[in-house]
Design a protein around this motif. Structure first.
Motif, mmCIF file in Angstrom:
data_model
loop_
_atom_site.group_PDB
_atom_site.id
_atom_site.type_symbol
_atom_site.label_atom_id
_atom_site.label_comp_id
_atom_site.label_asym_id
_atom_site.label_seq_id
_atom_site.Cartn_x
_atom_site.Cartn_y
_atom_site.Cartn_z
ATOM 1 N N TYR A 10 21.035 17.861 24.441
ATOM 2 C CA TYR A 10 20.725 16.787 23.489
ATOM 3 C C TYR A 10 19.781 15.742 24.073
ATOM 4 O O TYR A 10 18.895 15.235 23.359
ATOM 5 N N ALA A 11 19.974 15.378 25.337
ATOM 6 C CA ALA A 11 19.184 14.286 25.899
ATOM 7 C C ALA A 11 19.314 14.268 27.414
ATOM 8 O O ALA A 11 20.270 14.803 27.985
ATOM 9 N N HIS A 64 22.645 16.869 15.212
ATOM 10 C CA HIS A 64 21.954 16.714 16.496
ATOM 11 C C HIS A 64 21.399 15.297 16.625
ATOM 12 O O HIS A 64 21.638 14.606 17.626
ATOM 13 N N ASN A 65 20.679 14.850 15.601
ATOM 14 C CA ASN A 65 20.067 13.526 15.648
ATOM 15 C C ASN A 65 21.117 12.422 15.723
ATOM 16 O O ASN A 65 20.919 11.415 16.417
ATOM 17 N N VAL A 68 22.326 12.170 19.317
ATOM 18 C CA VAL A 68 21.321 11.493 20.150
ATOM 19 C C VAL A 68 21.289 10.004 19.843
ATOM 20 O O VAL A 68 21.226 9.160 20.746
ATOM 21 N N ASP A 69 21.360 9.660 18.562
ATOM 22 C CA ASP A 69 21.289 8.252 18.177
ATOM 23 C C ASP A 69 22.487 7.474 18.726
ATOM 24 O O ASP A 69 22.331 6.319 19.179
ATOM 25 N N TRP A 72 21.826 6.835 22.298
ATOM 26 C CA TRP A 72 20.732 5.863 22.422
ATOM 27 C C TRP A 72 21.211 4.447 22.124
ATOM 28 O O TRP A 72 20.862 3.494 22.831
ATOM 29 N N PRO A 80 15.184 12.049 24.469
ATOM 30 C CA PRO A 80 15.837 12.921 23.493
ATOM 31 C C PRO A 80 15.176 14.288 23.441
ATOM 32 O O PRO A 80 13.949 14.414 23.509
ATOM 33 N N THR A 82 14.478 17.833 21.284
ATOM 34 C CA THR A 82 14.399 18.266 19.902
ATOM 35 C C THR A 82 15.500 19.290 19.607
ATOM 36 O O THR A 82 16.169 19.792 20.513
ATOM 37 N N PRO A 246 15.220 6.743 18.436
ATOM 38 C CA PRO A 246 14.968 7.151 19.822
ATOM 39 C C PRO A 246 13.553 7.736 19.919
ATOM 40 O O PRO A 246 13.035 8.289 18.948
ATOM 41 N N TYR A 248 11.610 10.244 20.230
ATOM 42 C CA TYR A 248 11.414 11.696 20.234
ATOM 43 C C TYR A 248 9.967 12.087 20.525
ATOM 44 O O TYR A 248 9.690 13.015 21.287
ATOM 45 N N ALA A 251 9.028 11.619 24.425
ATOM 46 C CA ALA A 251 9.886 12.065 25.509
ATOM 47 C C ALA A 251 9.147 12.996 26.460
ATOM 48 O O ALA A 251 9.385 12.988 27.666
#
Length: 259
Positions: A10-11, A64-65, A68-69, A72, A80, A82, A246, A248, A251
């Motif tokens: 994820y990150a 997924h987003n 990550v959020d 973050w 992050p 993809t 974030p 994206y 990155a």
């Protein structure tokens, strides 16, 4: 024979996040950390890339987003990944080993990029021109509008197509003129920008530009002020301003060991 288990990533973050939460389909998130405090947030993944019906894929992307959020929001700086970045295990080396090797090899550049993204957010700006508003007063367009009055429906359909073509040509010419100016102005209120070539304008709007901007948290208002000035100067401007997200688009993590 089953394939070796992989890791869905994820990150990339500094340190070790406490209680990283859950990801796609509620999968528990774990942390792979190397000496020096660089970590990858992952979930254990036994299959290949996520594929399925459009609605299902959209749900996975949102999950997924969201994961990550959440990371973050709690840590402010991360790289992050993809959707569908999966580090595969092999018969010779586990996915964890491969990911640790990659983090170690690229630690210096990953940490440097984390420094560059510290306290930054991604904003998306899309600017277009309403073609009817832009072509208002154009002699060619006004002549066709006048000709529409009282004409039979079949003739009107042909004239409307002609009017649409004139409006789009006039608006396209102005959009070409404004592109460099607006790009320069957005570059002046951001640290980096990158073009979104997949953006699609709504019907009746001719696109001028679509950019993702990398901006300091405290400088977001400067972007809003610049867009307000553009809107005031150009009544035909149609502006979409999205984020913060974030980073994206900035990155720059393109060589993770995914195969």
């Amino acid at each position: 024979m089953t394939s070796p288990e992989g890791l869905y990533v994820y990150a990339i973050v500094r340190g070790v996040p406490a209680d990283p939460g859950t990801g796609i389909d509620g999968a528990p998130l774990h942390v792979v950390t190397i000496d020096g405090g660089l970590s990858a947030v992952v979930h254990h993944h036994a299959g290949g890339p996520y594929t399925g019906a459009d609605d299902e894929v959209r749900r996975w992307v949102v999950e997924h987003n969201d994961a990550v959020d959440r990371l973050w929001q709690r840590r402010s700086t991360l790289l992050p990944m993809t959707f569908n970045v999966i580090v595969a295990g092999t018969e010779e080396e586990s996915a964890r080993g491969r990911l640790e090797d990659w983090l170690t090899t690229h630690a210096e550049e990953l940490l440097a990029r984390l420094d560059q993204l510290d306290d930054r957010v991604e904003l998306r700006v899309e600017i277009g021109l309403d073609q009817q508003e832009t072509a208002r007063g154009d002699p060619g367009a006004e002549a066709v509008r006048a000709e529409l009055e009282g004409r039979p429906p079949g003739v009107q359909r042909l004239l409307r197509k002609k009017l649409d073509r004139i409006e789009r040509d006039v608006t396209g010419a102005l959009a070409d003129e404004l592109y460099q100016e607006y790009r320069r102005r957005l570059a002046g209120v951001s640290q980096e920008l990158t073009e979104n070539r997949s953006a699609r304008a709504e019907p009746g709007v001719v696109p001028v530009l679509s950019f993702s901007l990398l901006v300091r948290q405290e400088e977001r208002e400067a972007v809003g002020r610049e867009l307000a000035a553009i809107r005031d100067e150009q009544p035909a401007a149609r502006i979409r301003y999205l984020g913060p997200w974030p980073p994206y688009s900035f990155a720059d993590v393109s060589d993770a060991p995914t195969s």
